[in-house]
Design an enzyme around this catalytic site. Structure first.
Site, PDB file in Angstrom:
ATOM      1  N   GLU A 290       1.003  -0.939   0.144  1.00  0.00           N
ATOM      2  CA  GLU A 290      -0.392   0.006  -0.020  1.00  0.00           C
ATOM      3  C   GLU A 290       0.835   1.231   0.288  1.00  0.00           C
ATOM      4  O   GLU A 290       0.673   1.759   0.847  1.00  0.00           O
ATOM      5  CB  GLU A 290      -1.368   0.071   1.399  1.00  0.00           C
ATOM      6  N   PRO A 291       1.283   1.593  -1.413  1.00  0.00           N
ATOM      7  CA  PRO A 291       2.355   2.710  -1.122  1.00  0.00           C
ATOM      8  C   PRO A 291       1.517   3.922  -0.886  1.00  0.00           C
ATOM      9  O   PRO A 291       0.482   3.592  -1.592  1.00  0.00           O
ATOM     10  CB  PRO A 291       2.895   2.609  -2.773  1.00  0.00           C
ATOM     11  N   GLY A 292       1.815   4.772  -0.606  1.00  0.00           N
ATOM     12  CA  GLY A 292       1.276   6.741  -1.087  1.00  0.00           C
ATOM     13  C   GLY A 292       1.830   7.455  -0.732  1.00  0.00           C
ATOM     14  O   GLY A 292       2.219   7.907  -2.048  1.00  0.00           O
ATOM     15  N   ARG A 330       2.314  19.653   8.649  1.00  0.00           N
ATOM     16  CA  ARG A 330       3.848  18.814   8.932  1.00  0.00           C
ATOM     17  C   ARG A 330       5.041  19.069  10.038  1.00  0.00           C
ATOM     18  O   ARG A 330       5.205  18.228  10.821  1.00  0.00           O
ATOM     19  CB  ARG A 330       4.022  18.079   7.991  1.00  0.00           C
ATOM     20  N   CYS A 361      -1.707  32.429  12.862  1.00  0.00           N
ATOM     21  CA  CYS A 361      -0.633  33.251  14.022  1.00  0.00           C
ATOM     22  C   CYS A 361      -0.800  32.647  15.099  1.00  0.00           C
ATOM     23  O   CYS A 361      -1.526  32.429  15.949  1.00  0.00           O
ATOM     24  CB  CYS A 361      -2.258  34.057  14.451  1.00  0.00           C
TER      25      CYS A 361
END
Length: 438
Positions: A290-292, A330, A361
Site C-alpha cells: 500500500e504505497p502512498g 507537518r 497566528c
C-alpha cells in the site's frame, strides 16, 4: 538539482517542475499553489507494479489515498492499474466517483462508524481491514442485516518498531492500530472471525509505519506475519490466502535523506515472503502492498510568495510567506524538515541564512528553520519541495485561510484539478440565526 531529476533551472534562472515553468504557473494561478508532477506519479505507479509483479506475479498494489486524494488522483491510479485503500466514507465515495470498481477498494480505519461500514457493504467493496473485536462483531451484524457477506482481512500488529517519528510508527504492540500478535489478541480475533457467519476472512494485514528508510524492518514484519499465518493454519486449519504488508517507504525531504528504491523494497519484501512461506510449508499467498507517500511525495511542491523579511540582529532572519501550517501542518506535527529553492532565482548562489515563517497566528508556524538561500526580496517566489504527501490532505481553514488550488503538470501543460477556495466557499456552511442579527 537537489538530487531530483524532475526539478531543473532554466537558462534564465526560473525553476521548472517537469517541463512546466513555476514562475509562469504562479503568475497564472497565484500563491500558495500546490503543483504535482503527473508524469512522476504515473512513473512511480508503474515502477511499483513492475518491481513487485516481476518477483511475485500475484501482487496487488493499492494506493494509500490518505497521502493525497482528489478525484483526479484517484482516477490517475485507477488508470495505472492500482487498487486503492480508503479510511473514511467520504474517501470511499471519492474513489467510486473516480470510477473505481468497488472490488478494488479496501477500507481501513481503527473506528469505522456503523454508517461507514454500511456504505462499504452497500458498495460491495473488496476488503474491510478489520482493526479490533468491536468492529468485527459490528460488521458481522450489519452484514447479516443487509443479507451480505463482508470480506475481511485482520490488521495485526507484528511488534516491529520502524525507525521513524513515534507519531507515525504503527506496527508496535502499543498502538491504536491493529491486533497484537505478542499478547494473543491476534489469535483471539482469528478465532472470532472464523466463528462468525456473515464475514469471510481472506488473510492478514500489517503496516509498520511511515517514512521508513531502514527497509530491513519490512523483512522482520514479513517473517512475523508469515510465521503467524503458519501457526494459525496449524492451530485452526485457516489458510491465509492474502498477505498485505502495508506501505511506508520513505522519500527525500532534505539532502540528508537517503530513501531506498522501490526495487530494493520489492526485493526485501518478496524474497522474505517467498522464503518464509517455503520454510513453513505454506502456499505463497497473494501479496499486497500500500504505497502512498512514495508515489506522490516527491511529485509535489508548494509555491509561496515572500512577504515581510524581519531581521533579529545576532539571532536570525525571518522571511514570511503567504501560507504555512494551514497548507502544511507537518512541521508543527512531526518536526518535519524541508528543502526549498527560490523559483525566480534558481541559478543564484545561496548566500544568506533564513528561517521561513508561515502567516498563521501561531509562533509554531514555521516551514523551514535555517536554510541558506539567495538574497530574498518581497515578491520572490519560494518553492518548498516534496510537499505532495500529507499537505493538501491535512490542510485546514485555521484563521479562515482558503485552501490553495492544486495543479497537475504533464508534458509542460498545467491543469487545475482542485480549484482554489474563495471566501464564499469558506462561508457557505456558516449560519447566522435570526437572534444574532439584532
Amino acid at each position: 538539482m537537489h538530487g531530483r531529476d524532475n526539478i531543473k533551472a532554466t537558462r534564465k534562472g526560473s525553476l521548472k517542475l517537469g517541463k512546466a515553468d513555476l514562475v509562469a504557473l504562479a503568475r497564472k494561478y497565484g500563491t500558495p499553489l500546490y503543483v504535482m508532477d503527473e508524469d512522476y506519479m504515473r512513473g512511480q505507479c508503474r515502477e511499483y507494479l513492475r518491481a513487485f509483479r516481476s518477483r511475485v506475479p500475484d501482487t496487488e498494489v493499492l494506493y494509500a489515498s490518505k497521502a493525497f486524494l482528489t478525484l483526479a488522483m484517484a482516477a490517475l491510479v485507477r488508470q495505472e492499474g492500482l487498487s486503492i485503500d480508503v479510511v473514511s466514507g467520504n474517501e470511499l465515495i471519492c474513489a467510486l466517483k473516480a470510477g473505481f470498481d468497488p472490488s478494488c477498494i479496501h477500507f481501513h480505519g481503527n473506528n469505522k462508524t456503523p454508517y461507514e461500514l454500511k456504505q462499504g457493504l452497500e458498495a460491495g467493496i473488496g476488503r474491510f481491514i478489520v482493526d479490533n473485536f468491536d468492529e468485527l462483531e459490528l460488521l458481522d451484524r450489519l452484514a447479516g442485516e443487509a443479507g451480505k457477506k463482508a470480506h475481511i482481512m485482520l490488521r495485526l500488529a507484528p511488534g516491529v518498531e520502524a525507525h521513524t517519528h513515534k507519531y507515525i510508527q504503527t506496527g508496535q504492540t502499543d498502538s491504536k492500530f491493529g491486533l497484537a500478535i505478542a499478547d494473543g489478541r491476534a489469535d483471539a480475533a482469528l478465532d472470532l472471525a472464523l466463528s462468525l457467519k456473515n464475514v469471510k476472512l481472506h488473510g492478514f494485514h500489517c503496516h509498520i509505519g511511515s517514512q521508513i528508510f531502514d527497509i530491513e524492518a519490512y523483512r522482520l514484519a514479513a517473517e512475523k506475519m508469515v510465521g503467524f499465518a503458519a501457526s494459525a493454519q496449524k492451530r485452526t486449519g485457516f489458510l491465509c490466502e492474502e498477505l498485505n504488508l502495508g506501505g511506508g517507504l520513505g522519500v527525500r525531504y532534505t539532502e540528508k535523506d537517503s530513501p531506498r528504491s522501490i526495487d530494493e523494497l520489492a526485493e526485501v519484501i518478496c524474497s522474505a515472503v517467498k522464503s518464509e512461506s517455503k520454510r513453513h510449508g505454506l502456499k505463497l499467498p497473494k501479496l499486497m502492498v500500500e504505497p502512498g507517500r512514495s508515489i506522490v511525495g516527491e511529485a509535489g511542491l508548494t509555491l509561496y510568495t515572500i512577504g515581510a523579511i524581519k531581521d533579529v540582529p545576532g539571532i536570525r532572519t525571518y522571511a514570511s510567506v503567504d501560507g504555512g501550517m494551514t497548507d502544511n501542518p507537518r512541521v508543527a506535527l512531526y518536526q518535519a524538515e524541508y528543502d526549498a529553492i527560490v523559483a525566480n532565482k534558481a541559478r543564484q548562489k545561496a548566500t544568506r541564512l533564513y528561517t521561513i515563517a508561515g502567516n498563521a497566528c501561531e509562533s509554531g508556524d514555521m516551514l523551514i528553520w535555517d536554510i541558506k538561500l539567495p538574497e530574498l526580496e518581497a515578491g520572490d517566489l519560494l518553492a518548498v519541495l516534496t510537499t505532495g504527501a500529507y499537505n493538501y490532505s491535512m490542510s485546514s481553514h485555521y484563521n479562515m485561510h482558503a485552501k490553495p488550488p492544486v495543479v497537475f503538470v504533464r508534458g509542460g501543460r498545467a491543469q487545475v484539478v482542485v480549484r482554489g477556495e474563495t471566501y464564499k466557499d469558506i462561508m457557505r456552511p456558516q449560519l447566522l440565526p435570526e437572534r444574532f442579527r439584532k
